[in-house]
Design a protein around this motif. Structure first.
Motif, PDB file in Angstrom:
ATOM      1  N   LEU A  40       0.436  -0.721  -0.002  1.00 13.08           N
ATOM      2  CA  LEU A  40      -0.139  -0.093  -0.312  1.00 13.08           C
ATOM      3  C   LEU A  40       1.091   1.335   0.531  1.00 13.08           C
ATOM      4  CD1 LEU A  40      -2.911   1.227   0.364  1.00 13.08           C
ATOM      5  CD2 LEU A  40      -2.402   1.039   3.045  1.00 13.08           C
ATOM      6  N   PHE A  41       1.801   1.210   0.954  1.00 13.99           N
ATOM      7  CA  PHE A  41       2.891   2.786   0.829  1.00 13.99           C
ATOM      8  C   PHE A  41       3.516   2.579  -0.301  1.00 13.99           C
ATOM      9  CE2 PHE A  41       1.833   1.788   6.470  1.00 13.99           C
ATOM     10  CZ  PHE A  41       1.359   3.693   5.476  1.00 13.99           C
ATOM     11  N   GLY A  43       3.344   1.657  -3.084  1.00 12.57           N
ATOM     12  CA  GLY A  43       2.064   1.502  -4.323  1.00 12.57           C
ATOM     13  C   GLY A  43       1.814   3.096  -3.992  1.00 12.57           C
ATOM     14  N   LEU A  44       1.567   3.598  -3.091  1.00 15.67           N
ATOM     15  CA  LEU A  44       1.383   4.954  -2.901  1.00 15.67           C
ATOM     16  C   LEU A  44       2.791   6.112  -3.720  1.00 15.67           C
ATOM     17  CD1 LEU A  44      -0.976   5.048   0.110  1.00 15.67           C
ATOM     18  CD2 LEU A  44      -1.744   5.491  -2.142  1.00 15.67           C
ATOM     19  N   ILE A  45       3.272   5.494  -2.682  1.00 15.09           N
ATOM     20  CA  ILE A  45       4.882   7.095  -3.337  1.00 15.09           C
ATOM     21  C   ILE A  45       5.269   6.171  -4.674  1.00 15.09           C
ATOM     22  CG2 ILE A  45       7.271   6.690  -2.031  1.00 15.09           C
ATOM     23  CD1 ILE A  45       6.355   5.560   0.158  1.00 15.09           C
ATOM     24  N   ILE A  47       3.533   6.141  -6.725  1.00 13.49           N
ATOM     25  CA  ILE A  47       2.180   6.732  -8.017  1.00 13.49           C
ATOM     26  C   ILE A  47       2.664   8.484  -7.405  1.00 13.49           C
ATOM     27  CG2 ILE A  47      -0.042   8.050  -7.838  1.00 13.49           C
ATOM     28  CD1 ILE A  47      -0.768   4.772  -7.204  1.00 13.49           C
ATOM     29  N   PHE A  48       3.011   8.449  -6.931  1.00 12.51           N
ATOM     30  CA  PHE A  48       3.891   9.847  -6.114  1.00 12.51           C
ATOM     31  C   PHE A  48       4.997  10.705  -6.942  1.00 12.51           C
ATOM     32  CE2 PHE A  48       0.339  10.040  -2.225  1.00 12.51           C
ATOM     33  CZ  PHE A  48      -0.399  11.240  -3.492  1.00 12.51           C
TER      34      PHE A  48
END
Length: 150
Positions: A40-41, A43-45, A47-48
């Motif tokens: 989760l973390f 993947g979010l990072i 994306i950013f």
């Protein structure tokens, strides 16, 4: 708060019984929970870092996300084989009733190659890069299949 080491009784050099070394226990569930949180973390990072206009890299973050997903799939496949070792479909995955040969780390490596292949659109050169990283000639076919399908 002290972190305890997560050891879910894996020993690649021991031929001990698979029921005592690979059946999911509390440590495996803790490891899976940490892998899901890491996915989760990360993947979010990822994306950013891909969306901003700063040179922050996409090569290693995409490999990390693929490796996390591959490791989760590998642990799931291992548990499926261990719990159903008498099934004729899984018979070739166990050398004997005491030792099944499912390596979740191999799934992580193939997942990393597949994710990186999907992001960069590299094919043959990516397989060569992953082969050079691991040094395992026997893993070329799974790597080629994963990279070519993504």
């Amino acid at each position: 708060m002290q972190l305890k080491e997560i050891d879910y009784n894996r020993n690649s050099t021991s031929l001990s019984s698979y029921t005592s070394s690979t059946v999911a226990g509390d440590e495996v569930y803790t490891a899976l929970w940490m892998l899901f949180l890491g996915l989760l973390f990360k993947g979010l990072i990822t994306i950013f870092t891909f969306g901003i206009k700063v040179p922050s890299g996409l090569f290693i973050p995409s490999m990390a996300v693929g490796a996390i997903v591959g490791r989760i799939v590998g642990i799931g496949m291992e548990q499926l084989v261990v719990r159903n070792h008498d099934n004729p479909f899984f018979q070739n995955m166990c050398q004997s009733k005491q030792f099944c040969t499912i390596t979740p780390g191999l799934y992580a490596m193939v997942g990393a190659a597949a994710a990186l292949g999907g992001v960069t659109r590299m094919t043959v050169s990516l397989v060569v890069i992953m082969f050079e990283l691991t040094g395992g000639l026997q893993y070329i076919v799974p790597l080629m299949l994963a990279v070519m399908t993504c």
